[in-house]
Motif scaffolding. Structure first.
Motif, PDB file in Angstrom:
ATOM      1  N   LYS A 193      -5.679  -4.725  -2.361  1.00  9.22           N
ATOM      2  CA  LYS A 193      -6.681  -5.750  -2.034  1.00  9.22           C
ATOM      3  C   LYS A 193      -6.065  -7.007  -1.414  1.00  9.22           C
ATOM      4  N   TRP A 239      -3.760   3.908   1.739  1.00 11.93           N
ATOM      5  CA  TRP A 239      -4.577   2.879   1.100  1.00 11.93           C
ATOM      6  C   TRP A 239      -3.769   1.591   1.078  1.00 11.93           C
ATOM      7  N   ILE A 240      -4.485   0.487   1.116  1.00 10.64           N
ATOM      8  CA  ILE A 240      -3.874  -0.841   1.124  1.00 10.64           C
ATOM      9  C   ILE A 240      -4.432  -1.620  -0.058  1.00 10.64           C
ATOM     10  N   ARG A 251      -5.050  -6.594   2.485  1.00 13.40           N
ATOM     11  CA  ARG A 251      -6.005  -6.125   3.492  1.00 13.40           C
ATOM     12  C   ARG A 251      -6.291  -7.193   4.549  1.00 13.40           C
ATOM     13  N   ALA A 295     -13.170   0.607   7.050  1.00 14.25           N
ATOM     14  CA  ALA A 295     -11.826   0.039   7.226  1.00 14.25           C
ATOM     15  C   ALA A 295     -10.837   1.123   7.654  1.00 14.25           C
ATOM     16  N   SER A 296     -10.861   2.278   7.004  1.00 10.08           N
ATOM     17  CA  SER A 296      -9.960   3.367   7.374  1.00 10.08           C
ATOM     18  C   SER A 296     -10.271   3.861   8.780  1.00 10.08           C
ATOM     19  N   GLY A 315       0.828  -1.202   0.000  1.00 11.03           N
ATOM     20  CA  GLY A 315       0.000   0.000   0.000  1.00 11.03           C
ATOM     21  C   GLY A 315       0.856   1.243   0.000  1.00 11.03           C
TER      22      GLY A 315
END
Length: 174
Positions: A92, A89-90, A95, A130-131, A72
């Protein structure tokens, strides 16, 4: 600048990351929940890498695992000085492994201990659970919802906002 943690290395984006960034940012979830251009193209990734390497008001890192796999991107925007902000951001495939939380904690430690920042702020589009979970695990205090404050997919959106003070920072609270 390279930062490390137990499982991660955070390093500056490099030319060889452009194809990986372009591919990851085709993910509709990342486009929906961040401020990246949508649709996202290779020239966008080229511009991102160039800006990240030549911009002195923020620090951007590619998050890599101990195996060297990119997972990410995380940035600490230090302008304005009174309200630096973190964004991430990570990809897919990475995650759900605690990578974002570990990276956020590491960058916050660097911001407070090495850069002597007074506060680090965080914002995420309303619905980006998620964030929000990552920010809360890292110790951020949720301050509320800001109306029409961030742009996502070409439209102004509501966002959650939070902050972290040096005295609230608990780097081992995961």
């Amino acid at each position: 600048m390279i930062l490390t943690s137990a499982r991660l290395t955070l390093r500056a984006p490099e030319q060889h990351d452009i194809d990986w960034i372009t591919a990851e940012l085709q993910d509709p979830e990342i486009q929906r929940n961040t401020t990246v251009p949508s649709p996202y193209s290779r020239p966008d990734a080229e511009q991102f890498v160039a800006n990240a390497r030549n911009h002195d008001s923020h620090s951007t890192f590619v998050i890599t695992t101990t195996a060297g796999q990119p997972a990410g991107v995380i940035s600490l925007h230090q302008h304005p000085k009174h309200a630096p902000s973190i964004g991430y951001w990570i990809g897919k495939s990475a995650r759900g492994q605690g990578i974002a939380t570990e990276a956020v904690i590491r960058v916050c430690r660097w911001g407070f201990e090495d850069l002597d920042l007074p506060i680090i702020t965080w914002m995420a589009r309303v619905g980006n659970d998620a964030s929000r979970a990552v920010a809360l695990k890292a110790g951020f205090q949720l301050e509320g919802t800001l109306r029409l404050r961030i742009t996502s997919q070409g439209r102004l959106r509501d966002c959650w906002a939070g902050s972290l003070l040096p005295e609230e920072f608990a780097p081992d609270a995961r």
